[in-house]
Design a protein around this motif. Structure first.
Motif, PDB file in Angstrom:
ATOM      1  N   ASP A  21      44.342  50.507  37.734  1.00 15.76           N
ATOM      2  CA  ASP A  21      44.144  49.081  37.449  1.00 15.76           C
ATOM      3  C   ASP A  21      42.638  48.820  37.512  1.00 15.76           C
ATOM      4  OD1 ASP A  21      44.013  46.361  37.290  1.00 15.76           O
ATOM      5  OD2 ASP A  21      45.338  45.949  38.984  1.00 15.76           O
ATOM      6  N   HIS A  22      42.017  48.588  36.359  1.00 18.12           N
ATOM      7  CA  HIS A  22      40.556  48.477  36.299  1.00 18.12           C
ATOM      8  C   HIS A  22      40.041  47.044  36.466  1.00 18.12           C
ATOM      9  CE1 HIS A  22      41.076  46.997  32.182  1.00 18.12           C
ATOM     10  NE2 HIS A  22      41.914  48.027  31.977  1.00 18.12           N
ATOM     11  N   GLU A  23      40.928  46.079  36.632  1.00 17.48           N
ATOM     12  CA  GLU A  23      40.479  44.687  36.791  1.00 17.48           C
ATOM     13  C   GLU A  23      40.237  44.389  38.279  1.00 17.48           C
ATOM     14  OE1 GLU A  23      43.414  42.305  34.867  1.00 17.48           O
ATOM     15  OE2 GLU A  23      42.672  42.773  32.851  1.00 17.48           O
ATOM     16  N   TRP A  24      39.190  44.995  38.825  1.00 19.03           N
ATOM     17  CA  TRP A  24      38.919  44.926  40.264  1.00 19.03           C
ATOM     18  C   TRP A  24      37.905  43.855  40.634  1.00 19.03           C
ATOM     19  CZ3 TRP A  24      33.933  45.772  41.982  1.00 19.03           C
ATOM     20  CH2 TRP A  24      33.043  46.292  41.028  1.00 19.03           C
ATOM     21  N   TRP A  25      37.199  43.323  39.662  1.00 23.34           N
ATOM     22  CA  TRP A  25      36.088  42.402  39.970  1.00 23.34           C
ATOM     23  C   TRP A  25      36.594  41.165  40.728  1.00 23.34           C
ATOM     24  CZ3 TRP A  25      30.956  42.978  37.645  1.00 23.34           C
ATOM     25  CH2 TRP A  25      30.835  44.143  36.856  1.00 23.34           C
ATOM     26  N   TRP A  26      37.453  40.424  40.078  1.00 21.25           N
ATOM     27  CA  TRP A  26      37.970  39.206  40.719  1.00 21.25           C
ATOM     28  C   TRP A  26      38.827  39.553  41.939  1.00 21.25           C
ATOM     29  CZ3 TRP A  26      36.525  34.425  40.734  1.00 21.25           C
ATOM     30  CH2 TRP A  26      35.900  33.860  39.618  1.00 21.25           C
ATOM     31  N   ARG A  27      39.564  40.663  41.855  1.00 18.11           N
ATOM     32  CA  ARG A  27      40.443  41.031  42.969  1.00 18.11           C
ATOM     33  C   ARG A  27      39.629  41.280  44.237  1.00 18.11           C
ATOM     34  NH1 ARG A  27      45.343  43.892  43.078  1.00 18.11           N
ATOM     35  NH2 ARG A  27      45.773  42.909  41.067  1.00 18.11           N
ATOM     36  N   SER A  28      38.500  41.971  44.093  1.00 17.67           N
ATOM     37  CA  SER A  28      37.684  42.256  45.275  1.00 17.67           C
ATOM     38  C   SER A  28      37.111  40.963  45.870  1.00 17.67           C
ATOM     39  CB  SER A  28      36.552  43.224  44.920  1.00 17.67           C
ATOM     40  OG  SER A  28      35.664  42.642  43.978  1.00 17.67           O
ATOM     41  N   PHE A  29      36.743  40.022  45.004  1.00 16.42           N
ATOM     42  CA  PHE A  29      36.217  38.738  45.495  1.00 16.42           C
ATOM     43  C   PHE A  29      37.316  37.952  46.214  1.00 16.42           C
ATOM     44  CE2 PHE A  29      34.806  34.391  45.445  1.00 16.42           C
ATOM     45  CZ  PHE A  29      33.425  34.467  45.567  1.00 16.42           C
ATOM     46  N   LEU A  30      38.498  37.899  45.607  1.00  9.26           N
ATOM     47  CA  LEU A  30      39.611  37.154  46.201  1.00  9.26           C
ATOM     48  C   LEU A  30      40.071  37.785  47.508  1.00  9.26           C
ATOM     49  CD1 LEU A  30      41.713  36.404  42.986  1.00  9.26           C
ATOM     50  CD2 LEU A  30      40.279  34.797  44.248  1.00  9.26           C
ATOM     51  N   CYS A  31      40.105  39.118  47.544  1.00 13.04           N
ATOM     52  CA  CYS A  31      40.529  39.797  48.779  1.00 13.04           C
ATOM     53  C   CYS A  31      39.516  39.580  49.895  1.00 13.04           C
ATOM     54  CB  CYS A  31      40.717  41.298  48.518  1.00 13.04           C
ATOM     55  SG  CYS A  31      42.217  41.681  47.588  1.00 13.04           S
ATOM     56  N   GLY A  32      38.231  39.652  49.558  1.00 12.30           N
ATOM     57  CA  GLY A  32      37.210  39.414  50.569  1.00 12.30           C
ATOM     58  C   GLY A  32      37.265  37.994  51.115  1.00 12.30           C
ATOM     59  N   GLY A  33      37.481  37.021  50.229  1.00 14.84           N
ATOM     60  CA  GLY A  33      37.487  35.621  50.650  1.00 14.84           C
ATOM     61  C   GLY A  33      38.789  35.144  51.254  1.00 14.84           C
ATOM     62  N   SER A  34      39.834  35.966  51.202  1.00 18.04           N
ATOM     63  CA  SER A  34      41.151  35.502  51.656  1.00 18.04           C
ATOM     64  C   SER A  34      41.187  35.169  53.146  1.00 18.04           C
ATOM     65  CB  SER A  34      42.221  36.553  51.336  1.00 18.04           C
ATOM     66  OG  SER A  34      41.920  37.773  51.982  1.00 18.04           O
ATOM     67  N   THR A  35      40.219  35.649  53.919  1.00 18.50           N
ATOM     68  CA  THR A  35      40.150  35.283  55.340  1.00 18.50           C
ATOM     69  C   THR A  35      40.015  33.778  55.499  1.00 18.50           C
ATOM     70  OG1 THR A  35      39.068  37.401  55.770  1.00 18.50           O
ATOM     71  CG2 THR A  35      38.943  35.739  57.509  1.00 18.50           C
ATOM     72  N   GLY A  36      39.334  33.130  54.558  1.00 22.17           N
ATOM     73  CA  GLY A  36      39.208  31.672  54.605  1.00 22.17           C
ATOM     74  C   GLY A  36      40.560  30.977  54.558  1.00 22.17           C
ATOM     75  N   LEU A  37      41.519  31.541  53.809  1.00 17.58           N
ATOM     76  CA  LEU A  37      42.869  30.975  53.749  1.00 17.58           C
ATOM     77  C   LEU A  37      43.581  31.142  55.087  1.00 17.58           C
ATOM     78  CD1 LEU A  37      43.935  32.305  50.226  1.00 17.58           C
ATOM     79  CD2 LEU A  37      42.913  30.093  50.795  1.00 17.58           C
ATOM     80  N   PHE A  38      43.363  32.273  55.748  1.00 18.49           N
ATOM     81  CA  PHE A  38      43.964  32.485  57.069  1.00 18.49           C
ATOM     82  C   PHE A  38      43.392  31.507  58.095  1.00 18.49           C
ATOM     83  CE2 PHE A  38      45.504  36.349  55.199  1.00 18.49           C
ATOM     84  CZ  PHE A  38      46.617  36.695  55.949  1.00 18.49           C
ATOM     85  N   ILE A  39      42.089  31.235  57.985  1.00 18.19           N
ATOM     86  CA  ILE A  39      41.469  30.278  58.915  1.00 18.19           C
ATOM     87  C   ILE A  39      42.078  28.893  58.713  1.00 18.19           C
ATOM     88  CG2 ILE A  39      39.308  29.149  59.581  1.00 18.19           C
ATOM     89  CD1 ILE A  39      37.847  31.702  58.782  1.00 18.19           C
ATOM     90  N   TYR A  40      42.336  28.532  57.458  1.00 18.27           N
ATOM     91  CA  TYR A  40      42.938  27.214  57.210  1.00 18.27           C
ATOM     92  C   TYR A  40      44.373  27.165  57.726  1.00 18.27           C
ATOM     93  CZ  TYR A  40      43.276  22.656  55.019  1.00 18.27           C
ATOM     94  OH  TYR A  40      43.398  21.306  54.811  1.00 18.27           O
TER      95      TYR A  40
END
Length: 595
Positions: free
Chosen positions: A517-536
């Motif tokens: 799966d070569h569409e990693w650009w947005w996935r890496s950004f979303l995975c990195g930022g997902s901690t913000g969702l856990f904080i909320y």
């Protein structure tokens, strides 16, 4: 000096703003010396329900005794943002001048006054004052519930006598506390006029505590020895657990990568005999630019700015700028540093956008400027309207709003544009070790747990587990009455958060590429930022399980501003996750022969 007239107004304004910030954050470190009988400034600040920290009102919104001429103290930007509204108090506490049951005023409280006070007592209202820049608190009354099960039988009482105990060292004020006389009460239970005689007592006592250590009392209240020991133990335990998991993951990843490099590093003839599989198979697509490249670059720029802002705030905290009750220092620093770092957002976003062969860099710059400020501005407009409706001190005066708009207009926007122009002219090219094919390969069908949302849940949980213990202390400080002073622990936790975010994002990126799966650009950004969702999500838990907050205003302020903070974490950690993944992807594809 002769060329100063040719300097752009923006840079002159920047200099003034920076000086204003430095002077403001240290403005409360008053070093006043007094002689016996000298007037020491005493200001009444605000009142409000003890369990609702955002819901505060002006002191004289309650029908207390007020001086003939209420004098308002001129406040800095950060103090106003903090909700402080200091006015001259009716009590006279001259230096080393003892008083015994002095009368402030005699008042006949009308039925309306009694109802206002009773409602305040029922909601556990407290008051806050400042004496020589030292905070004083006290409750305005008490509810007698003893032996009564029916709320209609409760009795409500207003304290009418305050005793001020002041400690001094030679010619300086060191400490002050306020005690309410439990025997001097006004009965507010019934709706009828009541005569009230408000009094106060002042006691002075000498101490050996030096002036430089007078704030340590407030620091110690938040880090008592047994609490501090438990705090450190909890953090170390959490960090060790997370680092072990991260190390375990990194070890597996390194071993798998080593095997991949051995397999792909064989000579060309052997490589021709076997069919390519895994991440090498998609080398012609892995550096294909992502969809919505303008939004992606804007998110990267905003995340970089917020990361820089956080680092600067930590620097100021570690050198002691945010000492206890340095009123408004943090808010002033946030506003000024955010304004001064907007050029970083403009440069990063536009430079990366041009590397992705974007053409409309002006639109990208506008998107960068609005990506974080836009939601924050809309949230502020709504919450400020709520505060105005409640007549709370959280409602910003018109003059303060004008100042913030001027900072945004004269500093943030010009620096954003200058950064964007510099980024556009940087002429940097995207460094891709592999040539990108003309047509993208089809991504093979993947199981559900390899889709974006499950991957984000996996990516956010581990970093969140590293910080959730510390979150309680931060929330209890921001949304309660604890004082947070142990910034060294917080800084260590922040570093671990960055490391864990980078590691888990890199690992998930590898597994995604290994699944072709070569569409990693947005996935890496979303995975990195997902901690913000856990904080909320933790915000929901904290509000309903760990706090006693209530009411529409407090609820809207808590969830509104926490949404903005968590969104900022999402952008910042998303940037960290993507940058780490980009370094990793470049490294592995540079290490093999790509045809």
């Amino acid at each position: 000096m002769k060329n100063i007239g040719n300097c752009p107004p923006t840079f002159l304004f920047l200099g003034v703003l920076f000086l204003f910030c430095i002077s403001d954050v240290r403005s409360d470190a008053s070093d006043h010396r007094y002689k016996e009988g000298d007037a020491v400034p005493l200001y009444a600040n605000k009142v409000g329900p003890f369990h609702n920290p955002s819901e505060t009102y002006r002191y004289f919104d309650l029908p207390f005794c007020s001086p003939d001429h209420v004098k308002e103290k001129k406040e800095a930007l950060g103090e106003v943002l903090n909700g402080d509204r200091l006015v001259s108090a009716p009590y006279k506490l001259n230096f080393r001048d003892e008083k015994d049951s002095s009368v402030v005023c005699k008042r006949k409280l009308s039925k309306d006054d009694v109802a206002i006070f009773r409602k305040a007592v029922d909601k556990d209202y407290y008051f806050q004052m400042y004496y020589d820049d030292l905070p004083i608190w006290g409750f305005i009354g008490k509810v007698d519930k003893e032996g009564k099960s029916d709320p209609s039988e409760y009795k409500y009482f207003l304290y009418k006598h305050i005793q001020f105990d002041v400690l001094y060292n030679k010619d300086r004020v060191i400490e002050i506390s306020a005690r309410m006389d439990p025997h001097s009460l006004v009965d507010l239970t019934e709706d009828k006029e009541v005569d009230a005689e408000f009094m106060y007592t002042v006691k002075w006592k000498e101490t050996e505590t030096p002036f430089e250590k007078r704030m340590e009392k407030y620091s110690m209240s938040s880090s008592l020895p047994h609490h501090l020991e438990i705090h450190w133990f909890s953090i170390i335990n959490s960090c060790v657990t997370v680092l072990l998991l991260t190390g375990f993951l990194a070890t597996i990843l390194m071993r798998v990568l080593k095997n991949d490099f051995i397999k792909y590093g064989q000579d060309e003839e052997a490589a021709d005999d076997q069919e390519e599989t895994g991440w090498k198979y998609i080398h012609g697509d892995v550096f294909r630019f992502p969809k919505y490249k303008s939004l992606f670059a804007a998110a990267l720029g905003s995340g970089t700015q917020l990361f820089t802002l956080t680092v600067f705030i930590f620097m100021l905290a570690l050198v002691g700028v945010f000492y206890p009750y340095n009123r408004g220092a943090l808010f002033t620093a946030l506003v000024v540093i955010y304004a001064l770092t907007s050029g970083i957002a403009g440069y990063t976003a536009t430079s990366f956008y041009c590397q992705l062969e974007g053409k409309n860099w002006v639109r990208n710059l506008l998107l960068t400027g609005c990506l974080f400020c836009g939601p924050l501005f809309l949230t502020f407009c709504f919450l400020n309207t709520v505060a105005i409706a409640y007549s709370a001190t959280a409602a910003l005066p018109f003059g303060t709003i004008v100042v913030i708009v001027l900072i945004w207009t004269l500093v943030t926007s010009p620096l954003l544009v200058l950064g964007g122009i510099a980024g556009k002219n940087s002429k940097a090219e995207f460094q891709a070790p592999c040539r990108t094919t003309k047509y993208p390969r089809e991504i093979p069908p993947l199981p559900w747990y390899r889709s974006a949302i499950p991957q984000m849940a996996m990516a956010g949980f581990l970093p969140f587990s590293a910080i959730y213990i510390e979150l309680y202390y931060i929330f209890a400080s921001v949304w309660g009455h604890r004082i947070y002073t142990i910034y060294s622990i917080l800084f260590i936790v922040f570093i671990i958060l960055l490391i864990v975010t980078a590691f888990i994002t890199v690992a998930l990126t590898y597994f995604q590429l290994a699944a072709e799966d070569h569409e990693w650009w947005w996935r890496s950004f979303l995975c990195g930022g997902s901690t913000g969702l856990f904080i909320y999500a933790y915000c929901l838990y904290y509000y309903y399980a760990r706090s006693d907050m209530s009411g529409f205003m407090q609820t809207s302020f808590f969830f509104g501003y926490m949404a903005c903070i968590c969104y900022g974490f999402f952008l910042m950690l998303g940037m960290v996750g993507f940058r780490a993944s980009l370094l990793f992807v470049r490294h592995i594809y540079r290490s093999i022969k790509c045809e």
